[in-house]
Design an enzyme around this catalytic site. Structure first.
Site, mmCIF file in Angstrom:
data_model
loop_
_atom_site.group_PDB
_atom_site.id
_atom_site.type_symbol
_atom_site.label_atom_id
_atom_site.label_comp_id
_atom_site.label_asym_id
_atom_site.label_seq_id
_atom_site.Cartn_x
_atom_site.Cartn_y
_atom_site.Cartn_z
ATOM 1 N N GLY A 14 77.013 39.909 11.214
ATOM 2 C CA GLY A 14 76.208 40.753 12.083
ATOM 3 C C GLY A 14 76.607 42.221 12.040
ATOM 4 O O GLY A 14 75.748 43.109 12.064
ATOM 5 N N ASN A 15 77.923 42.500 11.936
ATOM 6 C CA ASN A 15 78.397 43.888 11.989
ATOM 7 C C ASN A 15 77.999 44.700 10.754
ATOM 8 O O ASN A 15 78.098 45.918 10.756
ATOM 9 C CB ASN A 15 79.923 43.937 12.189
ATOM 10 C CG ASN A 15 80.691 43.474 10.967
ATOM 11 O OD1 ASN A 15 80.269 42.570 10.254
ATOM 12 N ND2 ASN A 15 81.831 44.095 10.716
ATOM 13 N N LYS A 134 71.448 26.112 20.413
ATOM 14 C CA LYS A 134 71.561 27.524 20.044
ATOM 15 C C LYS A 134 70.639 28.390 20.917
ATOM 16 O O LYS A 134 69.409 28.297 20.807
ATOM 17 C CB LYS A 134 71.196 27.657 18.560
ATOM 18 C CG LYS A 134 71.150 29.050 18.043
ATOM 19 C CD LYS A 134 72.494 29.507 17.542
ATOM 20 C CE LYS A 134 72.423 30.964 17.114
ATOM 21 N NZ LYS A 134 73.728 31.583 17.018
ATOM 22 N N LYS A 218 74.026 30.842 9.402
ATOM 23 C CA LYS A 218 73.856 31.611 8.173
ATOM 24 C C LYS A 218 74.995 31.375 7.165
ATOM 25 O O LYS A 218 74.796 31.511 5.959
ATOM 26 C CB LYS A 218 73.681 33.100 8.475
ATOM 27 C CG LYS A 218 74.936 33.819 8.971
ATOM 28 C CD LYS A 218 75.375 34.901 8.002
ATOM 29 C CE LYS A 218 76.717 35.507 8.324
ATOM 30 N NZ LYS A 218 77.510 35.144 9.438
ATOM 31 N N LYS A 280 82.402 29.267 9.305
ATOM 32 C CA LYS A 280 82.775 29.968 8.069
ATOM 33 C C LYS A 280 83.765 29.125 7.259
ATOM 34 O O LYS A 280 83.622 28.967 6.046
ATOM 35 C CB LYS A 280 83.399 31.332 8.372
ATOM 36 C CG LYS A 280 82.443 32.288 9.066
ATOM 37 C CD LYS A 280 83.086 33.642 9.298
ATOM 38 C CE LYS A 280 82.345 34.422 10.364
ATOM 39 N NZ LYS A 280 80.898 34.511 10.196
HETATM 40 P P1 ADP Z 1 79.618 37.116 11.965
HETATM 41 O O1 ADP Z 1 78.499 37.918 12.546
HETATM 42 O O2 ADP Z 1 80.313 37.835 10.875
HETATM 43 O O3 ADP Z 1 79.221 35.718 11.602
HETATM 44 P P2 ADP Z 1 81.212 35.941 14.135
HETATM 45 O O4 ADP Z 1 81.466 36.634 15.421
HETATM 46 O O5 ADP Z 1 80.284 34.789 14.114
HETATM 47 O O6 ADP Z 1 80.739 37.077 13.109
HETATM 48 O O7 ADP Z 1 82.617 35.461 13.532
HETATM 49 C C1 ADP Z 1 83.720 36.347 13.384
HETATM 50 C C2 ADP Z 1 84.654 36.251 14.582
HETATM 51 O O8 ADP Z 1 85.395 35.037 14.565
HETATM 52 C C3 ADP Z 1 85.758 37.291 14.626
HETATM 53 O O9 ADP Z 1 85.315 38.485 15.192
HETATM 54 C C4 ADP Z 1 86.836 36.635 15.475
HETATM 55 O O10 ADP Z 1 86.814 37.117 16.801
HETATM 56 C C5 ADP Z 1 86.429 35.161 15.526
HETATM 57 N N1 ADP Z 1 87.495 34.182 15.246
HETATM 58 C C6 ADP Z 1 87.602 33.002 15.881
HETATM 59 N N2 ADP Z 1 88.633 32.287 15.444
HETATM 60 C C7 ADP Z 1 89.240 33.047 14.480
HETATM 61 C C8 ADP Z 1 90.391 32.856 13.653
HETATM 62 N N3 ADP Z 1 91.109 31.732 13.712
HETATM 63 N N4 ADP Z 1 90.724 33.841 12.780
HETATM 64 C C9 ADP Z 1 89.995 34.981 12.714
HETATM 65 N N5 ADP Z 1 88.901 35.212 13.478
HETATM 66 C C10 ADP Z 1 88.517 34.273 14.356
HETATM 67 MG MG MG Z 2 78.538 34.220 13.036
#
Ligand code: ADP
Ligand code: MG
Length: 318
Positions: A14-15, A134, A218, A280
């Site tokens: 998203g960022n 969701k 995604k 992820k």
């Molecule tokens: P995106 O839009 O890139 O999918 P998300 O917010 O869905 O972003 O996922 C990224 C977030 O996952 C990070 O900002 C972080 O706060 C979170 N996160 C949760 N658990 C972990 C972890 N074990 N290590 C790193 N980040 C983590």
């Molecule tokens: Mg995400």
């Protein structure tokens, strides 16, 4: 540079398109996408990589749903899956234009770039359809929510004291419907933007495709795309530069290279938050188990270094 270029499927978080706190004007989004495309251009310019790009669309689809809601008396609202298609066009345009301009400035304006409106096949018997989880779109009062439930058959939930929202299923992606078209573009050396927002969810009935109101994760759809186009590398770019153990605690530890076995164990131990890092890592594990060479999770600014093994978290077989 000559030699075989490695195909990388890059999933943008998203960022990459909108920063926290921004309103989401076109200019703001273009500026973010420009920065993102500088990273993508670096990969292409190195002469070592071919890329297929996928991306999130949460805030963009959210705004389209708000516009539909606000304007419903004057223009007919479209189904959620159509808003997904609209967002693929919007974000595809921003990437095509910025990346095209950047590559042209580096003398590589001859590389074709194309966005493919992408449908992703899901199973109509997926458990997600029984239990939608969701949240999407605007917040409603309880009364409005209950009306949508009876008039439109929406599933609605109270969202953590903030109001009522529609919830939709988040089914597992089975197949990228446009995979053959995407592969042909890649073979003809195009940069392709595909499966944005997890793709447009479709079910197949009696051999016919039909859009459904759902949201596919995604990162999981990106993994499917990587497998379906035969990419050896799947890279997830987000807002943290690596996957952490004991995230946000004094014992936090960054992971540089882990095996699928280790990744599964850490996931089991609950190190990765559901809905953010967990999908992820799950996507990365699936990719390597499906025969991919490696999956990489890192931040936008470390993308190139991570591909070269100098940053981020790499997940390999073992
Ligand atoms: P995106 O839009 O890139 O999918 P998300 O917010 O869905 O972003 O996922 C990224 C977030 O996952 C990070 O900002 C972080 O706060 C979170 N996160 C949760 N658990 C972990 C972890 N074990 N290590 C790193 N980040 C983590
Ligand atoms: Mg995400």
């Amino acid at each position: 540079m000559t030699g075989e270029k490695k195909l990388v499927v890059v999933a943008l978080g998203g960022n990459a398109i909108l920063q926290p706190g921004q309103r989401g004007t076109f200019d703001e989004q273009m500026a973010n996408v420009h920065t993102t495309c500088e990273q993508l251009a670096q990969m292409v310019e190195s002469g070592k990589y071919k890329i297929v790009v996928t991306h999130g669309n949460g805030p963009q689809v959210g705004n389209l749903l708000l516009q539909n809601e606000a304007g419903k008396e004057v223009a007919e609202p479209m189904p959620l899956f159509v808003c997904g298609a609209e967002s693929q066009g919007l974000i595809g345009l921003m990437i095509q234009q910025n990346l095209g301009n950047l590559l042209a400035a580096k003398g590589k304006g001859d590389i074709p770039i194309a966005t493919v409106v992408t449908q992703v096949v899901v199973d109509k018997n997926d458990d997600a359809f029984v239990n939608p989880t969701k949240p999407v779109g605007p917040f409603y009062s309880e009364e409005e929510a209950k009306a949508l439930e009876s008039d439109k058959g929406y599933n609605v939930r109270e969202d953590a004291g903030r109001g009522w929202r529609r919830v939709v299923p988040s089914p597992n992606p089975i197949e990228i419907n446009e995979k053959a078209a995407i592969r042909q573009l890649v073979d003809a050396r195009s940069i392709v933007i595909a499966s944005g927002g997890g793709g447009i969810p479709v079910i197949k009935e009696n051999g016919k495709l039909q859009g459904v109101d759902a949201v596919i994760d995604k990162d999981l759809a990106g993994e499917r795309l990587a497998v379906d186009v035969g990419a050896p590398v799947f890279m997830v770019l987000t807002d943290v530069d690596s996957v952490r153990l004991n995230y946000n605690s004094p014992e936090e530890k960054a992971l540089s290279q882990i095996t699928v076995t280790e990744a599964k164990q850490y996931a089991e131990e609950g190190h990765f938050a559901k809905g953010s890092m967990e999908p992820k890592v799950r996507a990365a594990v699936r990719f390597v188990e499906a025969g991919g060479e490696k999956a990489v999770i890192t931040s936008l600014d470390k993308a190139f270094d991570a591909l070269e093994g100098r940053a981020g978290t790499t997940i390999v077989k073992g």
